[in-house]
Write a protein that holds these residues in place. Structure first.
Motif, PDB file in Angstrom:
ATOM      1  N   LYS A 108       0.828  -1.205   0.000  1.00 19.69           N
ATOM      2  CA  LYS A 108       0.000   0.000   0.000  1.00 19.69           C
ATOM      3  C   LYS A 108       0.867   1.260   0.000  1.00 19.69           C
ATOM      4  O   LYS A 108       0.549   2.249  -0.669  1.00 19.69           O
ATOM      5  N   LEU A 109       1.965   1.233   0.761  1.00 18.21           N
ATOM      6  CA  LEU A 109       2.868   2.382   0.779  1.00 18.21           C
ATOM      7  C   LEU A 109       3.555   2.564  -0.580  1.00 18.21           C
ATOM      8  O   LEU A 109       3.786   3.699  -1.018  1.00 18.21           O
ATOM      9  N   GLU A 110       3.899   1.459  -1.226  1.00 14.27           N
ATOM     10  CA  GLU A 110       4.490   1.544  -2.570  1.00 14.27           C
ATOM     11  C   GLU A 110       3.543   2.280  -3.517  1.00 14.27           C
ATOM     12  O   GLU A 110       3.966   3.151  -4.293  1.00 14.27           O
ATOM     13  N   LEU A 111       2.262   1.956  -3.444  1.00  9.04           N
ATOM     14  CA  LEU A 111       1.272   2.628  -4.287  1.00  9.04           C
ATOM     15  C   LEU A 111       1.157   4.099  -3.923  1.00  9.04           C
ATOM     16  O   LEU A 111       1.055   4.966  -4.802  1.00  9.04           O
ATOM     17  N   GLY A 112       1.172   4.390  -2.619  1.00 12.72           N
ATOM     18  CA  GLY A 112       1.084   5.775  -2.164  1.00 12.72           C
ATOM     19  C   GLY A 112       2.287   6.604  -2.559  1.00 12.72           C
ATOM     20  O   GLY A 112       2.204   7.828  -2.712  1.00 12.72           O
ATOM     21  N   TYR A 113       3.426   5.941  -2.751  1.00 10.23           N
ATOM     22  CA  TYR A 113       4.684   6.608  -3.098  1.00 10.23           C
ATOM     23  C   TYR A 113       4.809   6.855  -4.606  1.00 10.23           C
ATOM     24  O   TYR A 113       5.713   7.551  -5.070  1.00 10.23           O
ATOM     25  N   ALA A 114       3.887   6.275  -5.381  1.00 13.17           N
ATOM     26  CA  ALA A 114       4.044   6.236  -6.842  1.00 13.17           C
ATOM     27  C   ALA A 114       4.254   7.612  -7.466  1.00 13.17           C
ATOM     28  O   ALA A 114       5.068   7.776  -8.385  1.00 13.17           O
ATOM     29  N   LYS A 115       3.545   8.641  -6.984  1.00 16.48           N
ATOM     30  CA  LYS A 115       3.629   9.964  -7.612  1.00 16.48           C
ATOM     31  C   LYS A 115       5.001  10.608  -7.444  1.00 16.48           C
ATOM     32  O   LYS A 115       5.361  11.523  -8.199  1.00 16.48           O
ATOM     33  N   ASP A 116       5.780  10.159  -6.448  1.00 13.08           N
ATOM     34  CA  ASP A 116       7.084  10.753  -6.191  1.00 13.08           C
ATOM     35  C   ASP A 116       8.238   9.964  -6.805  1.00 13.08           C
ATOM     36  O   ASP A 116       9.405  10.361  -6.670  1.00 13.08           O
ATOM     37  N   LYS A 117       7.935   8.854  -7.450  1.00  8.29           N
ATOM     38  CA  LYS A 117       8.999   8.053  -8.046  1.00  8.29           C
ATOM     39  C   LYS A 117       9.745   8.838  -9.123  1.00  8.29           C
ATOM     40  O   LYS A 117       9.156   9.624  -9.863  1.00  8.29           O
ATOM     41  N   THR A 118      11.038   8.608  -9.212  1.00 12.22           N
ATOM     42  CA  THR A 118      11.827   9.212 -10.283  1.00 12.22           C
ATOM     43  C   THR A 118      11.570   8.459 -11.588  1.00 12.22           C
ATOM     44  O   THR A 118      10.939   7.402 -11.601  1.00 12.22           O
ATOM     45  N   ARG A 119      12.081   8.986 -12.675  1.00  8.63           N
ATOM     46  CA  ARG A 119      11.903   8.321 -13.974  1.00  8.63           C
ATOM     47  C   ARG A 119      12.526   6.933 -13.991  1.00  8.63           C
ATOM     48  O   ARG A 119      12.086   6.048 -14.719  1.00  8.63           O
ATOM     49  N   SER A 120      13.562   6.759 -13.181  1.00 10.53           N
ATOM     50  CA  SER A 120      14.218   5.452 -13.116  1.00 10.53           C
ATOM     51  C   SER A 120      13.577   4.527 -12.084  1.00 10.53           C
ATOM     52  O   SER A 120      14.086   3.426 -11.834  1.00 10.53           O
ATOM     53  N   GLY A 121      12.470   4.989 -11.482  1.00  8.81           N
ATOM     54  CA  GLY A 121      11.728   4.136 -10.561  1.00  8.81           C
ATOM     55  C   GLY A 121      12.197   4.172  -9.123  1.00  8.81           C
ATOM     56  O   GLY A 121      11.747   3.364  -8.297  1.00  8.81           O
ATOM     57  N   LEU A 122      13.101   5.096  -8.778  1.00  9.49           N
ATOM     58  CA  LEU A 122      13.592   5.189  -7.401  1.00  9.49           C
ATOM     59  C   LEU A 122      12.655   6.030  -6.544  1.00  9.49           C
ATOM     60  O   LEU A 122      11.956   6.919  -7.039  1.00  9.49           O
ATOM     61  N   LEU A 123      12.679   5.755  -5.245  1.00 10.58           N
ATOM     62  CA  LEU A 123      11.843   6.486  -4.294  1.00 10.58           C
ATOM     63  C   LEU A 123      12.700   7.502  -3.543  1.00 10.58           C
ATOM     64  O   LEU A 123      13.644   7.123  -2.834  1.00 10.58           O
ATOM     65  N   PRO A 124      12.408   8.794  -3.669  1.00  8.64           N
ATOM     66  CA  PRO A 124      13.189   9.811  -2.957  1.00  8.64           C
ATOM     67  C   PRO A 124      12.714   9.981  -1.518  1.00  8.64           C
ATOM     68  O   PRO A 124      11.532   9.794  -1.205  1.00  8.64           O
ATOM     69  N   LEU A 125      13.635  10.320  -0.646  1.00  7.06           N
ATOM     70  CA  LEU A 125      13.301  10.678   0.738  1.00  7.06           C
ATOM     71  C   LEU A 125      14.177  11.877   1.101  1.00  7.06           C
ATOM     72  O   LEU A 125      15.404  11.760   1.150  1.00  7.06           O
ATOM     73  N   SER A 126      13.549  13.028   1.299  1.00  9.30           N
ATOM     74  CA  SER A 126      14.314  14.263   1.494  1.00  9.30           C
ATOM     75  C   SER A 126      14.368  14.686   2.951  1.00  9.30           C
ATOM     76  O   SER A 126      13.429  14.455   3.723  1.00  9.30           O
ATOM     77  N   TYR A 127      15.490  15.290   3.297  1.00 10.22           N
ATOM     78  CA  TYR A 127      15.736  15.810   4.639  1.00 10.22           C
ATOM     79  C   TYR A 127      16.057  17.294   4.531  1.00 10.22           C
ATOM     80  O   TYR A 127      16.945  17.685   3.764  1.00 10.22           O
ATOM     81  N   GLN A 128      15.342  18.115   5.295  1.00  2.00           N
ATOM     82  CA  GLN A 128      15.636  19.543   5.398  1.00  2.00           C
ATOM     83  C   GLN A 128      16.537  19.719   6.625  1.00  2.00           C
ATOM     84  O   GLN A 128      16.078  19.561   7.764  1.00  2.00           O
ATOM     85  N   VAL A 129      17.800  20.019   6.387  1.00  2.00           N
ATOM     86  CA  VAL A 129      18.799  20.001   7.460  1.00  2.00           C
ATOM     87  C   VAL A 129      19.182  21.428   7.833  1.00  2.00           C
ATOM     88  O   VAL A 129      19.364  22.287   6.969  1.00  2.00           O
ATOM     89  N   CYS A 130      19.317  21.652   9.125  1.00  2.00           N
ATOM     90  CA  CYS A 130      19.677  22.970   9.661  1.00  2.00           C
ATOM     91  C   CYS A 130      20.925  22.830  10.528  1.00  2.00           C
ATOM     92  O   CYS A 130      21.013  21.937  11.375  1.00  2.00           O
ATOM     93  N   TYR A 131      21.898  23.719  10.293  1.00  2.00           N
ATOM     94  CA  TYR A 131      23.155  23.739  11.067  1.00  2.00           C
ATOM     95  C   TYR A 131      23.224  25.055  11.826  1.00  2.00           C
ATOM     96  O   TYR A 131      23.128  26.122  11.232  1.00  2.00           O
ATOM     97  N   ILE A 132      23.417  24.983  13.136  1.00  2.00           N
ATOM     98  CA  ILE A 132      23.411  26.189  13.968  1.00  2.00           C
ATOM     99  C   ILE A 132      24.682  26.281  14.796  1.00  2.00           C
ATOM    100  O   ILE A 132      25.121  25.302  15.402  1.00  2.00           O
ATOM    101  N   LYS A 133      25.293  27.454  14.774  1.00  2.00           N
ATOM    102  CA  LYS A 133      26.368  27.806  15.707  1.00  2.00           C
ATOM    103  C   LYS A 133      25.887  28.990  16.516  1.00  2.00           C
ATOM    104  O   LYS A 133      25.491  30.015  15.954  1.00  2.00           O
ATOM    105  N   ALA A 134      25.919  28.869  17.839  1.00  2.00           N
ATOM    106  CA  ALA A 134      25.482  29.952  18.718  1.00  2.00           C
ATOM    107  C   ALA A 134      26.528  30.171  19.796  1.00  2.00           C
ATOM    108  O   ALA A 134      27.004  29.224  20.422  1.00  2.00           O
ATOM    109  N   ILE A 135      26.902  31.418  20.006  1.00  2.00           N
ATOM    110  CA  ILE A 135      27.920  31.782  20.984  1.00  2.00           C
ATOM    111  C   ILE A 135      27.250  32.416  22.217  1.00  2.00           C
ATOM    112  O   ILE A 135      26.386  33.274  22.074  1.00  2.00           O
ATOM    113  N   LYS A 136      27.656  31.976  23.396  1.00  2.00           N
ATOM    114  CA  LYS A 136      27.116  32.553  24.631  1.00  2.00           C
ATOM    115  C   LYS A 136      27.790  33.898  24.918  1.00  2.00           C
ATOM    116  O   LYS A 136      29.002  33.979  24.899  1.00  2.00           O
TER     117      LYS A 136
END
Length: 274
Positions: A246-274
């Protein structure tokens, strides 16, 4: 009044999930290593005025990969390895026993939402992909500032809203319950840091996308690093192969042309000085 966004997190379940993953964590943790290495390059312990570098806290240290790098590659006297998972700390302690050259590492098990350290104790705090497991980041940032020495650095990476979007969208084709964690927005984190009152804050972001042959490989990857525990966890009534199909079917719209399933991460890097 500090901007507060609170999550309901079952810390016992999270600790158990990471402990189960601990023995094979390192073989699945390439993404964590890549993000942590970028965070590591932002460290600037030599700039902490003219005093000798003090202790470092590795918050959410996992199996201790970056704890060792902090000792070996930075001018740090001692690293406190702090983690919620006893399994992760056991793996780290076994590494130390096998290491012929003893490192100045000390393991402490605990919850990052209840910091047990004294004021002004650390010259550096390093935390790679851990603070998203805090129930109340704004409150935790106040504690982290308290335990930093004057001029000390807080360096952390975390995930932002929009992470795992493709998997979340696939789940929404099955039901309306949350099956991936909720992440803070960049604006949330910026406001929290501003209200806590660090003297200087630097933030960088990037999107990292991984690609999988199928949903089963994707889910195994998440389980392999212990990240399959979800805030407000809800089990879908389908299980096993039926659920995967069922998840494979739900993922279908996001498949790449080569049939791979993408999973994206929005990453944040923080440096803070006291």
């Amino acid at each position: 009044m500090t901007n507060s966004v609170k999550f309901t997190i079952d810390k016992i379940a999270v600790a158990n999930s990471f402990s189960k993953a601990a023995l094979h964590y390192d073989q699945f943790a390439q993404l964590q290593r890549d993000i942590g290495n970028r965070l590591f390059t932002s460290l600037d312990t030599c700039s902490l005025d003219s005093r000798e570098p003090g202790n470092c806290l590795d918050l959410g240290c996992g199996t201790g990969y970056f704890s060792g790098k902090l000792i070996n590659e930075q001018k740090i006297k001692e690293v406190i390895c702090f983690d919620l998972s006893s399994g992760m700390l056991n793996v780290l302690q076994n590494k130390l026993l096998q290491n012929k050259r003893p490192l100045s590492l000390r393991c402490i098990q605990g919850d990052m939402d209840f910091i047990p350290f004294s004021d002004n104790q650390f010259s550096t705090i390093f935390s790679n992909l851990a603070v998203q497991w805090s129930s109340d980041l704004s409150r935790m940032l106040i504690q982290l500032k308290r335990i930093l020495a004057s001029g000390g650095e807080l360096n952390f990476s975390t995930l932002l809203a929009g992470s795992l979007k493709e998997l979340s969208d696939a789940w929404l084709t099955l039901d309306s319950y949350p099956h991936t964690n909720t992440f803070l927005t960049l604006a949330d984190i910026q406001q929290m840091l501003a209200e806590v009152g660090f003297t200087k804050v630097t933030i960088e972001t990037e999107t990292i996308t991984l690609y999988y042959q199928n949903v089963l490989d994707l889910m195994r990857d998440l389980k392999g690093i212990g990240a399959n525990q979800v805030h407000g966890h809800h089990l879908h009534k389908s299980q096993g192969r039926s659920l995967i199909n069922k998840l494979e079917l739900g993922y279908a719209k996001d498949k790449t042309r080569s049939g791979l399933l993408p999973l994206s991460y929005q990453v944040c890097y923080i440096k803070a000085i006291k």
